[in-house]
Design a protein around this motif. Structure first.
Motif, short mmCIF file in Angstrom:
data_model
loop_
_atom_site.label_atom_id
_atom_site.label_comp_id
_atom_site.label_asym_id
_atom_site.label_seq_id
_atom_site.Cartn_x
_atom_site.Cartn_y
_atom_site.Cartn_z
N THR A 102 33.92 61.36 30.24
CA THR A 102 32.52 61.27 30.78
C THR A 102 32.67 61.85 32.37
O THR A 102 33.74 62.34 32.64
CB THR A 102 32.30 59.69 31.42
OG1 THR A 102 33.44 59.27 32.14
CG2 THR A 102 32.21 58.64 30.06
N TYR A 108 36.12 59.71 26.35
CA TYR A 108 35.16 58.87 25.45
C TYR A 108 35.69 57.93 24.43
O TYR A 108 35.33 56.97 24.04
CB TYR A 108 34.71 60.03 24.43
CG TYR A 108 33.12 60.63 25.19
CD1 TYR A 108 33.02 60.54 26.37
CD2 TYR A 108 32.55 61.38 24.43
CE1 TYR A 108 32.03 61.05 26.95
CE2 TYR A 108 31.47 62.00 24.46
CZ TYR A 108 31.06 61.81 26.24
OH TYR A 108 30.03 62.59 26.99
N GLN A 160 27.40 54.60 29.35
CA GLN A 160 28.44 55.21 28.99
C GLN A 160 28.46 55.11 27.14
O GLN A 160 28.64 55.99 26.40
CB GLN A 160 29.78 54.15 29.48
CG GLN A 160 30.18 54.59 30.76
CD GLN A 160 31.42 53.69 31.30
OE1 GLN A 160 31.32 52.68 30.76
NE2 GLN A 160 32.07 54.18 32.31
N GLU A 163 26.00 57.61 25.97
CA GLU A 163 26.55 58.98 26.16
C GLU A 163 27.19 59.10 24.77
O GLU A 163 27.37 60.15 24.39
CB GLU A 163 27.27 59.27 27.42
CG GLU A 163 27.78 60.57 27.70
CD GLU A 163 28.42 60.86 29.21
OE1 GLU A 163 29.45 61.51 29.07
OE2 GLU A 163 28.10 59.85 29.89
#
Length: 372
Positions: A102, A108, A160, A163
């Motif tokens: 991120t 991730y 998060q 994404e």
């Protein structure tokens, strides 16, 4: 010339999930972890088109009669038992989204991981009210270990998750998402945080989502989760008889089976038949008859009972508890698969989640054999 033989796929999967497998190359496939939440101490293996989670870091696995050779660069390998080659297997390769982080530097893979070959899985809250005390904690659970080891973060924000989900779909062709959570304080039992997460993910990428939590106090949460973008719901019994529940999960056992059944009925009205499921861990002390009896009641309600063999996870109070024998699993999964197919509740029709993925049990393979 070497011996070669074939085992029925469902028999081989049952055996592997009970006995585990020894790997010539422990680094084969993408990385696995010892301890922690979700299917830990496992590797994903694809056998006859079915991707399954096979224990590789457990005590039984170190003495397993099954050996998996070092795979080639495409992840292909062979599996043998006591020197007899049983066939080809393959390891799903390391997902590309694992290479990313991120904007604030969190990898991730600390936000969500790949399960099976095309499922993104995350524990939204990596803490649980029941994990704080050994007198309340579920004896099989390792939710706190991943956090303590620095492999994850305590709370994944909706932003998060959105994404990472978008990247996993675009880079690795992920097909559905499993979102579970430790149980927070409050009557919603985690439903609120799951709804917020689903809403953000669906705004970023169109992908089916299963949410998993304990039964909320108020049934209105089922509608709220559905409206937020949750497609399927898991509420996990784990054990099914009062004495086993009290021994294995003393805190969670305070939520009665009667409450679960009432919640299942209410949830099926919202999500539909076959889109509500429950996880049952075979091998913790429940008899075959007790498991099949509750499965019959669940199927009648339209709930998919995902029965999986218990796998001892290192670092938990049950790390030395034996896994169930393959013949015990066969005695449950055979009749259960017939029950499911006859009722029209099949793994392939679930929109998202553990039952659809099927990697932690041979159940969907049994179903496939019946519907060929």
């Amino acid at each position: 010339m070497e011996n070669t033989t074939r085992l029925p796929t469902e028999v081989l999967i049952n055996e592997l999930q009970s006995y585990g497998a020894r790997l010539v190359d422990p680094k084969a496939g993408h990385e696995s972890r010892r301890g922690g939440a979700g299917p830990s101490d496992h590797k994903a293996l694809t056998i006859d088109g079915m991707t399954v989670m096979v224990p590789v870091h457990t005590a039984p696995a170190f003495e397993s009669p099954y050996l998996v050779e070092k795979p080639d660069e495409m992840g292909r390998s062979r599996i043998s038992r006591d020197g007899t080659v049983l066939g080809e297997v393959s390891f799903p390769l390391r997902p590309r989204f694992y290479e990313r982080s991120t904007a604030d530097g969190i990898p991730y893979s600390q936000i969500a991981v790949l399960h099976g070959k095309d499922v993104l899985a995350t524990t939204v809250l990596q803490t649980c009210i029941r994990y704080q005390s050994r007198t309340k904690t579920c004896q099989f659970c390792a939710i706190g270990q991943s956090l303590a080891a620095g492999r994850t973060i305590a709370h994944k924000t909706p932003e998060q998750l959105a994404e990472v989900a978008k990247a996993a779909v675009e880079l690795d062709g992920v097909k559905h998402i499993v979102m579970t959570t430790g149980t927070p304080k409050g009557d919603d039992r985690g439903a609120a945080i799951l709804a917020d997460s689903a809403r953000a993910i669906k705004a970023a990428v169109n992908i089916p989502i299963q949410a998993q939590c304990e039964p909320p106090e108020d049934d209105i949460w089922f509608t709220r989760m559905k409206e937020a973008g949750v497609d399927a719901l898991g509420m996990h019994l784990e054990a099914v008889t009062p004495e086993v529940r009290a021994r294995i999960m003393p805190g969670k056992a305070q939520v009665s089976i009667a409450k679960y059944m009432a919640s299942f009925e209410a949830a099926v009205e919202v999500f539909g038949r076959g889109q509500v499921s429950t996880y049952i861990l075979a091998g913790l002390g429940d008899s075959r008859e007790a498991i099949l009896d509750i499965c019959e009641k669940l199927v009648a309600l339209g709930v998919y009972p995902f029965v999986v063999p218990f796998v001892p996870i290192s670092g938990t109070p049950l790390e030395s508890h034996p896994a169930p024998r393959p013949d015990f699993m066969h005695s449950i999964l055979g009749p259960l698969s017939r029950m499911l197919v006859a009722s029209g509740l099949k793994a392939v029709d679930i929109k998202a989640g553990c039952g659809k993925c099927g990697a932690c049990s041979a159940l969907s393979t049994y179903e496939r054999m019946l519907t060929k």
